[in-house]
Design an enzyme around this catalytic site. Sequence first.
Site, PDB file in Angstrom:
ATOM      1  N   LYS A   9       0.806  -1.226   0.000  1.00 52.73           N
ATOM      2  CA  LYS A   9       0.000   0.000   0.000  1.00 52.73           C
ATOM      3  C   LYS A   9       0.840   1.278   0.000  1.00 52.73           C
ATOM      4  O   LYS A   9       0.448   2.284  -0.571  1.00 52.73           O
ATOM      5  CB  LYS A   9      -0.958  -0.002   1.194  1.00 52.73           C
ATOM      6  N   GLU A  43     -10.254   7.302   3.160  1.00 52.43           N
ATOM      7  CA  GLU A  43     -11.189   6.458   3.896  1.00 52.43           C
ATOM      8  C   GLU A  43     -10.503   5.129   4.117  1.00 52.43           C
ATOM      9  O   GLU A  43      -9.602   4.748   3.354  1.00 52.43           O
ATOM     10  CB  GLU A  43     -12.495   6.278   3.139  1.00 52.43           C
ATOM     11  N   SER A  53       1.331  -9.744  -1.274  1.00 54.04           N
ATOM     12  CA  SER A  53       0.995  -8.330  -1.075  1.00 54.04           C
ATOM     13  C   SER A  53       1.255  -7.818   0.337  1.00 54.04           C
ATOM     14  O   SER A  53       1.514  -6.637   0.534  1.00 54.04           O
ATOM     15  CB  SER A  53      -0.460  -8.091  -1.461  1.00 54.04           C
TER      16      SER A  53
HETATM   17  C1  LIG Z   1      -5.364  -3.727   0.959  1.00 51.32           C
HETATM   18  C2  LIG Z   1      -4.699  -5.024   0.701  1.00 51.32           C
HETATM   19  C3  LIG Z   1      -5.030  -5.828  -0.423  1.00 51.32           C
HETATM   20  C4  LIG Z   1      -6.136  -5.500  -1.384  1.00 51.32           C
HETATM   21  O1  LIG Z   1      -5.965  -4.361  -2.129  1.00 51.32           O
HETATM   22  P1  LIG Z   1      -5.626  -4.357  -3.677  1.00 51.32           P
HETATM   23  O2  LIG Z   1      -5.908  -2.947  -4.058  1.00 51.32           O
HETATM   24  O3  LIG Z   1      -6.520  -5.331  -4.369  1.00 51.32           O
HETATM   25  O4  LIG Z   1      -4.207  -4.723  -3.827  1.00 51.32           O
HETATM   26  C5  LIG Z   1      -4.314  -6.994  -0.631  1.00 51.32           C
HETATM   27  N1  LIG Z   1      -3.347  -7.395   0.216  1.00 51.32           N
HETATM   28  C6  LIG Z   1      -3.012  -6.662   1.303  1.00 51.32           C
HETATM   29  C7  LIG Z   1      -1.942  -7.157   2.195  1.00 51.32           C
HETATM   30  C8  LIG Z   1      -3.678  -5.460   1.591  1.00 51.32           C
HETATM   31  O5  LIG Z   1      -3.339  -4.758   2.681  1.00 51.32           O
END
Ligand SMILES: *Cc1c(COP(=O)(O)O)cnc(C)c1O
Length: 397
Positions: A89, A111, A377
């Site tokens: 993020k 938000e 992610s």
């Molecule tokens: C917020 C988040 C996501 C989902 O958001 P995308 O915009 O689809 O990438 C995925 N994995 C993690 C660890 C997150 O914090």
Amino acid sequence: MIPVIDKNGYYGRFGGSFVPEMMYKNINELQERYLEIIESDEFRKEYEQLLHDYVGRPTPLYPAKKLSVKYGYRIYVKREDLCHTGSHKLNNVVGQALLAKKLGKKSIIAETGAGQHGVATATICALMDLKCTVFMGEKDMQRQYPNVMRMKMLGAEVIPALSGSKTLKDATNEAIRYWINHPDDTHYLIGSAIGPHPYPDMVARLQSVISYEIKQQLLEKEGKENPDAVIACIGGGSNAAGAFFNFIDDPSVRLLGAEAGGCGINTGFTAATLTIGTEGIIHGCRTKLLQTADGQVCEAHSISAGLDYPGVGPIHAWLNELKRGEYIAVNDTEALNAAFELTRLEGIIPALESSHALALLSKLTLPPDSIVVICLSGRGDKDMETYMDKMNITDSR
Ligand SMILES: *Cc1c(COP(=O)(O)O)cnc(C)c1O
């Protein structure tokens, strides 16, 4: 860079900008300026420096040997979990905060649902001396109290959304209302590849550093830039957009998205937007969403808060329609099992969101020895309670 949108912000028929007239001033300013700014040498220099020194980039591309032996592929894990604040993020948030400064803004609003985007935003605002206001549903504030404390410690004001279901969509409404009333000094920092043009394209470009690095790292490790497949989870779709971005125009790379199936796509408790959703407008853009026959947006369900969203970024609605991207629903239990598998084989505790991407390994058949990159992610610290519950169930059997 691959220019995939047209000048009105459309990917095919998806995307665009559907906002109330009161928001035109803010949105027009962004539409006119974002690309010139984020592609300027001055911006690139500052952005890349911060990604390197502050976020911790490049993140490793880890060859997961034991996972590879188990599945018979050459599996690499892109370690976005090692970014500062624990997920991809921050890549987006750093870029938008720099953009806001170039536009002369003094104040940032955002938000947040589970609080991860709110924490990332509060973090960058502390670093860059920007006033930070985060809107969060009152119910979410109770459920995610540690993140509320983090945001406050970082100096952000957290404003509870008290209307409706007191969750993410109500927080979004409050943020929009605030922006309309403070158009001159405030930037609205959206956390995924969603919203009206230019947000989906802007966020995808800011996250495209993920696939840019993958190419360089694969060249080093495999002697070629392109894998056979890239796998990422899809909430709003920003980590996936970033992981796919630099491979979109090369059809030899399969782009695989893992949506949250929740309890199952036919149970009514799901977030599998591309699998069962229909076309419509949500949060300012035309895309696919979960809605009733008369157009009421449905509540989404997923075991992971980050995937619990009834829409999807328009870039994925488009890639899905072109069959360039393949989107597969992964249920809650499949994601949990994949989280335990990675933890026990490789010593990496993944976020529940990322575990959906990992779970595709056991749902798909690719040719033996395929080079597969999985975008991890985020890290799993925030999901320990859910993981502990699952362990108790396993132990008592
Ligand atoms: C917020 C988040 C996501 C989902 O958001 P995308 O915009 O689809 O990438 C995925 N994995 C993690 C660890 C997150 O914090």
